[in-house]
Write a protein that holds these residues in place. Sequence first.
Motif, mmCIF file in Angstrom:
data_model
loop_
_atom_site.group_PDB
_atom_site.id
_atom_site.type_symbol
_atom_site.label_atom_id
_atom_site.label_comp_id
_atom_site.label_asym_id
_atom_site.label_seq_id
_atom_site.Cartn_x
_atom_site.Cartn_y
_atom_site.Cartn_z
ATOM 1 N N THR A 153 8.226 40.341 115.346
ATOM 2 C CA THR A 153 7.959 40.586 116.787
ATOM 3 C C THR A 153 8.542 39.662 118.130
ATOM 4 O OG1 THR A 153 5.611 39.744 116.346
ATOM 5 C CG2 THR A 153 6.105 42.120 116.071
ATOM 6 N N GLY B 222 11.440 55.113 124.450
ATOM 7 C CA GLY B 222 11.451 54.059 123.143
ATOM 8 C C GLY B 222 10.654 54.644 122.176
ATOM 9 N N LYS C 265 10.076 49.593 119.359
ATOM 10 C CA LYS C 265 10.833 48.645 118.520
ATOM 11 C C LYS C 265 10.231 47.482 118.425
ATOM 12 C CE LYS C 265 15.449 46.853 117.788
ATOM 13 N NZ LYS C 265 15.057 45.684 117.253
ATOM 14 N N ASN C 266 9.538 46.625 119.259
ATOM 15 C CA ASN C 266 9.107 45.322 119.131
ATOM 16 C C ASN C 266 8.461 45.232 117.718
ATOM 17 O OD1 ASN C 266 10.702 44.153 120.867
ATOM 18 N ND2 ASN C 266 9.022 43.827 122.274
ATOM 19 N N LEU D 24 7.889 47.773 115.318
ATOM 20 C CA LEU D 24 8.582 48.087 114.196
ATOM 21 C C LEU D 24 9.360 46.962 113.579
ATOM 22 C CD1 LEU D 24 9.682 51.910 115.275
ATOM 23 C CD2 LEU D 24 7.851 51.039 113.904
ATOM 24 N N ASP D 25 9.773 45.906 114.227
ATOM 25 C CA ASP D 25 10.419 45.127 113.843
ATOM 26 C C ASP D 25 9.738 43.977 112.848
ATOM 27 O OD1 ASP D 25 12.808 45.640 114.919
ATOM 28 O OD2 ASP D 25 12.686 44.023 116.548
ATOM 29 N N GLU E 154 11.640 44.280 109.776
ATOM 30 C CA GLU E 154 12.892 43.552 109.294
ATOM 31 C C GLU E 154 12.395 42.442 108.583
ATOM 32 O OE1 GLU E 154 15.617 44.742 109.959
ATOM 33 O OE2 GLU E 154 15.490 46.678 110.804
ATOM 34 N N LYS F 226 10.363 51.638 107.989
ATOM 35 C CA LYS F 226 10.650 51.487 109.568
ATOM 36 C C LYS F 226 11.380 52.481 109.912
ATOM 37 C CE LYS F 226 13.407 48.783 113.106
ATOM 38 N NZ LYS F 226 13.961 47.984 113.290
ATOM 39 N N GLU F 227 12.376 53.149 108.871
ATOM 40 C CA GLU F 227 13.110 54.202 109.224
ATOM 41 C C GLU F 227 12.263 55.518 109.175
ATOM 42 O OE1 GLU F 227 16.293 56.916 106.386
ATOM 43 O OE2 GLU F 227 15.998 54.655 106.218
ATOM 44 N N GLU G 147 10.308 55.676 112.566
ATOM 45 C CA GLU G 147 11.184 55.705 113.868
ATOM 46 C C GLU G 147 11.634 57.114 113.800
ATOM 47 O OE1 GLU G 147 14.652 53.098 113.180
ATOM 48 O OE2 GLU G 147 13.971 51.886 114.819
ATOM 49 N N THR H 48 10.493 59.995 116.653
ATOM 50 C CA THR H 48 11.521 60.620 117.474
ATOM 51 C C THR H 48 11.729 62.092 117.337
ATOM 52 O OG1 THR H 48 12.991 58.650 117.037
ATOM 53 C CG2 THR H 48 14.147 60.645 117.955
ATOM 54 N N LYS I 152 3.501 54.200 122.834
ATOM 55 C CA LYS I 152 4.400 53.269 122.912
ATOM 56 C C LYS I 152 3.612 52.105 123.581
ATOM 57 C CE LYS I 152 8.599 51.199 124.192
ATOM 58 N NZ LYS I 152 8.306 50.478 125.088
#
Length: 919
Positions: free
Chosen positions: A55, A466, A469-470, A472-473, A476, A489-490, A493, A497, A521
């Motif tokens: 993050t 958005g 993303k920060n 959701l990382d 990663e 994560k996929e 997202e 969306t 968000k």
Amino acid sequence: MKVISREVEKKYLLNESTFNKILQSKKHSKVGIVQWYINDEEDARYRLTLKKLPTGFFQEWTYTSKSSDLEEREEKERSVSPQEIAEKWDLLKSFKMVAKIRYVLEKDPEVVIDEFLKPFGHQLAVKDLEYLMEVEEKGEVKKKDFYEYLKANNYPVEDFIEVNDDFEKYKNKNLAAKFEVKDNSVFDIIEFLKNRLKGDITLVITQGRSLSSDRSKFYNTYKELKELFINEEYEKIKAFDIPSVLSAEIETYDLIKDMGYNIKNIVLFTLHPFFGKAGSENKDINSIDKNHDYYDENNSWEGAMLKCIFEKKYNLNVEIAPLENDLSRNLFDLSWSKLDDVLSKNFKDQLIIDVTGGKKNVGLVIAIYSLFKNIPFYYKYENGNLEEFPAFGLDWDYDYFDNIYSVVKTLNLNENDNTLDIKDFLNLPEEIANVFSFIDSYQLKPFYPLTKILSDYEEKRELPFGVGKNLLDVFEVDDVNKEKTRKLKEYIENMITTKWSKQWIGDLIPETVEHSQRHSKRLMDFTASLINVLSEEKFLPEGISDGYYGDTGIKYKYVFYFILILALNVHDLGHTYSKFKLNNGNFVYLDKYPSLVRDLHNELSVQFIDEYKSEDSIFNIFEPIGENDVDLKKLFGDKKEEILEAVKLISKYHRGYLPIDIDKDRESKSKEYVKIFEIDITPLEKLLESERSPIKDEELKKLVIHAARLLKFIDGTDVQADRVVTNSYHSARLKRTKFEILSLIDKYELNFPNSLNLKDLQELVKGVEVGPVNVVKEKNSRDLFDEIKDKSQALETQVYEYIKKQISNGKYSINNPEMELLDTIAFKSLQFEHFEKHRNIAAIYPSWLEWNNDERSEKVFLHLNLIENVTNNDDTELKAQVIEEIKKDIEKELEGAKLRIMGKSLKLSFDKKAVRSYD
């Protein structure tokens, strides 16, 4: 203050080979540390600790002092505020300093390796020191057994050099030395350490011709290297003393590396052909056999030599990215396709771009990519200075794309070469035609990569705010779990969306302050910032298992993030679902009762999640749309239902009236709707400990409780002005709400002339100011809002009495035009106060955690930056009053959450700033 025993430890010197061998074979974590020692007499220091998180960076300043030379000594340690560091900033450079990366390998005994850094040529007191291993008693394994323990755990102990006689010499305070580098500051040291913590870096370079330039004063050096290269004498190249200024590419590499980056990979954009343009006079080059190790028809001569130098001399992995031609209209597609590929294989903060070398149009095209992908790039001037263009969130003109989107989508572009036939071109509007250029008499090609740009546009159009993303990382990760965690994560997202954000289209009760996709968000962004301030260890549930959740192959840590993030996104969706199921199975329809939707929205969220169980399910809110999309069943198998139960509980218990702790005596029973609808208010802990717990996995229960605490607190922090969107939106909403209330009161009086008298409320609403507000009017408005609130709540009470009577008599139809109208009037009238409250805060975010190691202390304090939204009514007494109420509301939510950090109760402290907002 804490009394500690003298450390029982051993120290070992390591060489680079041994250090690398250990890191490659052992699982480890790492932190960056800079320590400034105040003076030689005191054992006191300031320490900055940095840790790279998905993050962002965890960054914490601490101050530690220790009493000297006793068997048991006192240690005082506390966190340090940004303000205190700012006051000490200029002094830090005068203190002795040591900078290092600490690799943590074992906990009992504690085994760490310190890699000592020498930013910008800084030297330690022991100049040749690079790696020092420390092994310290922490429990069962004693000092006398360290050697056998390390040997048994496959450490290369035969390569260790134990520190015996000079033990004091290798203590950090004795290693520290003043930072004497003139041109660099404390800030540079911190950035150096951050850069080093980013891990292995991929450097993208645009290759030029400076290496072989006969105008260079190092041309003779080049010729020597050229001979070695032609003859494939790589060992001699490895030993060759290559000056960094030999070429722009090598010099830039050295300059960037000196900033702390650990560059491991090079992507070299080159222009072929290998032998240069036709008629080249360089006979040596033309005489090279095509069997040469570095011959590549897609590479250039200089590119081949640079690849050789970087690989043999610097031990880097080099990939050639050939550009077929240097026409600008082709460069976008050629270079951007390759950069997309490189980016897909690297974390964004592990990618650096240098646009110094080569043709200027190549550098320009790649620089544009960097700007729009939020990646830093560098340019080196001829005088040797290197300039960084930091990553920044630039974006395309989406208003322009709105205008051209439909036309561009219908273009008959050739799939192979992206060309357009002249007959199609002649029909284009001018603003689109201007983007195309001729490549022959009948074919045209877009100058910019329209397909790629429009793909980005479509993604933004789908969700302009958005997906958080920060946060959701956190999924990663670069370990054995990365494929599974990235699927988590996929899934999120995709669902944000395509489903969860879309549920807010046409809100059931649109007159509230903004609850929809921006709300979730903001909560995700706040959560990411909270992780960076607390550190991941303090954010996660205490003692979280390092194991896997059942047979899912997913570690509990990522299960925790998953259920928390799902709840952050769906906990309020009940606002859009008006069908409430009673405990006896009957339904009550609430679409005409916004007050009931508000009060029951968390219960409605739970029922909305369960909607998929119905035979006539419409939403199935956790099921993806695409047949091949990742779904919960693929992720969790038989554990899918338990995951859904976890999300339901976290979503339900985010409301203040629902207790989490068994010993928490809340006001739940005083809530009228709790009684009417017989809502289960069992404390979450008690429910999960009971036989009727929907969750059986004991570790998952702990995760649910901690996630529920976090959501209760985090949800309470979303108070900023963005919830009324903008000043102009706020003004329009006030006018709309005022008009709607007055119209509904008129409607009520026409339809129910002999019922309630709403004249008093009507006159109060007429008095609401909807234009610019001065200080006097604002004070009057606040008094007015209080009166409106009292009248409105009295109306709601009557509505609830009617509903209570209906349900208690077994009449589940609550369709009553009069009650529905009264409830709508009451609900809308209550919004004035909320609009006013939310427009006073521009932003809120966590800044630092205040703590000390005094065992008598029972609290730690999270400092929140509360940034005022300065509108027309600058600093007024009323504004201060509203802000104090907001603080109390947030503190109340935290009190209900009962979060604990470092074994202590978490409290809040507010740091206030102000910004002016404009439309």
